[in-house]
Enzyme design. Structure first.
Site, PDB file in Angstrom:
ATOM      1  N   HIS A  14       0.856  -1.198   0.000  1.00  0.00           N
ATOM      2  CA  HIS A  14       0.000   0.000   0.000  1.00  0.00           C
ATOM      3  C   HIS A  14       0.884   1.238   0.000  1.00  0.00           C
ATOM      4  O   HIS A  14       1.575   1.523   0.975  1.00  0.00           O
ATOM      5  CB  HIS A  14      -0.892   0.030   1.252  1.00  0.00           C
ATOM      6  N   HIS A  16       1.389   5.482  -2.037  1.00  0.00           N
ATOM      7  CA  HIS A  16       0.974   6.538  -2.964  1.00  0.00           C
ATOM      8  C   HIS A  16       2.216   7.078  -3.664  1.00  0.00           C
ATOM      9  O   HIS A  16       3.162   7.505  -3.011  1.00  0.00           O
ATOM     10  CB  HIS A  16       0.286   7.684  -2.213  1.00  0.00           C
ATOM     11  N   ARG A  18       1.648   9.448  -6.165  1.00  0.00           N
ATOM     12  CA  ARG A  18       1.190  10.695  -6.789  1.00  0.00           C
ATOM     13  C   ARG A  18       1.398  10.600  -8.310  1.00  0.00           C
ATOM     14  O   ARG A  18       1.350   9.540  -8.888  1.00  0.00           O
ATOM     15  CB  ARG A  18       1.901  11.916  -6.186  1.00  0.00           C
ATOM     16  N   HIS A 137     -10.116   1.503   2.503  1.00  0.00           N
ATOM     17  CA  HIS A 137      -9.811   2.523   3.503  1.00  0.00           C
ATOM     18  C   HIS A 137     -10.973   2.490   4.489  1.00  0.00           C
ATOM     19  O   HIS A 137     -12.064   2.965   4.188  1.00  0.00           O
ATOM     20  CB  HIS A 137      -9.687   3.901   2.849  1.00  0.00           C
ATOM     21  N   ASP A 248       1.777   2.916   3.280  1.00  0.00           N
ATOM     22  CA  ASP A 248       0.907   4.076   3.044  1.00  0.00           C
ATOM     23  C   ASP A 248       1.750   5.334   2.868  1.00  0.00           C
ATOM     24  O   ASP A 248       1.340   6.435   3.244  1.00  0.00           O
ATOM     25  CB  ASP A 248      -0.109   4.264   4.169  1.00  0.00           C
ATOM     26  N   ALA A 264      -2.860  15.589   4.854  1.00  0.00           N
ATOM     27  CA  ALA A 264      -2.669  14.329   5.574  1.00  0.00           C
ATOM     28  C   ALA A 264      -1.776  13.404   4.766  1.00  0.00           C
ATOM     29  O   ALA A 264      -1.974  13.231   3.567  1.00  0.00           O
ATOM     30  CB  ALA A 264      -4.017  13.665   5.833  1.00  0.00           C
TER      31      ALA A 264
END
EC number: 3.5.2.3
Length: 344
Positions: A14, A16, A18, A137, A248, A264
């Site tokens: 998991h 990100h 972007r 989520h 995350d 966040a």
């Protein structure tokens, strides 16, 4: 005292990346450590179709340094209007590894998320039949629910009923933060697994609020009480194989975190393995680290473990206060602190 630790090359289940300059700046941090990563689809606009998923995957691969073997595992962003045929087609043709359920407005770029989970049950039935994982989520977003209770309420209102209705659906309960989530995962059948982040193993909610607002310790779901942190540590270091690594990692430029309405997300990728390993050492569980980092995730997703190995060595080093990337200045998790292990 153990001075080196060699394990099968791990995966991040998991994170990100972007897009654009930020993506190009942060992909190398993950690719140097992990063989694969489950990539979140909450871009603007979100990755809602197979075509968008394939295009995003190519952009990520173009950002991987030459000579580095790394495979992004793409996820589809579910909406109230998700086309089940396109979703399953993307899965069967190897574009998507999983689908991601964001409750609308639960986190960064989730405004297009799902407003009625039960209305998507027919989609979930199709996913279960195909063997496709649903990443969730797990927070409610009702205004009357305390932010620290969002995960617990989601389990009661949404997760437990969904699992009861479609027990064959594989669900990755992502970035769990509470003992309630640990108990749910342990008590459910083997189709329920969960990722745990390094930050939720290291910090409790005091880290956001004591000594002034600490924006670089702010993420969603927010860190909880110490009792919950300890439950997560036990699950990660001595729990069943249902728990596995998922950072995350969520980069934001420094100035967008240090603002009147800070974003966040914690950028955990640069020192992810060193961060996790610190926890396992503190819990006297170095022998359990390979399972958490390299074995449990592939088993849950039905993928082979990696053949390569990586080695971490006991070399204390200081984490820089910030990192300059193509996407701007970003503050890593553990900024200004010392870590005792380093990836060779």
């Amino acid at each position: 005292m153990t001075e080196t630790l060699t394990i099968r090359r791990p995966d991040d289940w998991h994170l990100h990346f972007r897009d654009g300059a930020m993506m190009r700046g942060v992909v190398p941090y993950t690719a140097r450590q992990f063989a694969r990563a489950i990539v979140m689809p909450n871009l603007t606009p979100p990755v809602t179709t197979t075509a968008l998923g394939a295009a995003y995957r190519e952009r990520i691969l173009a950002a991987v340094p030459e000579g580095v073997d790394f495979r992004p595992l793409m996820t589809a962003y579910l909406t109230d209007e998700t086309d089940a045929d396109d979703l399953i087609d993307g899965y069967t043709h190897g574009v998507f590894t999983a689908a991601k359920l964001y409750p609308a407005n639960a986190t960064t770029n989730s405004a297009s998320g799902v407003t009625d989970v039960e209305a998507l049950y027919p989609v979930f039935e199709r996913m279960a039949a195909a063997g496709m994982v649903l990443c969730i989520h797990g927070e409610v977003t009702d205004a009357d629910v305390d932010v620290f209770d969002r995960e617990k309420e989601f389990i009661e209102r949404t997760m437990a009923p969904l699992h009861a209705a479609i027990p064959a659906l594989k669900i990755a309960f992502e970035h769990i933060t509470t003992s309630d989530a640990v108990d749910f995962v342990v008590g459910a059948n083997d189709n329920i697994g969960a990722t745990i982040t390094p930050q939720h193993l290291h910090i409790n909610r005091n880290a956001m609020l004591v000594g002034g607002i600490q924006p670089h310790n702010y993420c969603l779901p927010v860190a909880k009480r110490e009792t919950h942190r300890l439950a997560l540590r036990q699950a990660a270091t001595s729990g069943p194989p249902k728990f596995f690594l998922g950072t995350d990692s969520a980069p934001h430029e420094k100035h967008t975190k240090e603002s009147a309405c800070g974003c966040a997300g914690i950028f955990g990728a640069p020192y992810a393995l060193e961060s996790y390993l610190a926890v396992f050492e503190e819990e006297d569980a170095l022998d359990k680290f390979e399972a958490f980092a390299s074995l449990n995730g592939p088993a849950f997703y039905g993928l082979p473990v990696n053949d390569e190995t990586i080695t971490l060595e006991r070399v204390p080093h200081n984490v820089p206060d910030s990192l300059e990337t193509e996407g701007g200045k970003v503050v890593p998790f553990h900024a200004g602190q010392e870590l005792n292990w380093r990836l060779k």
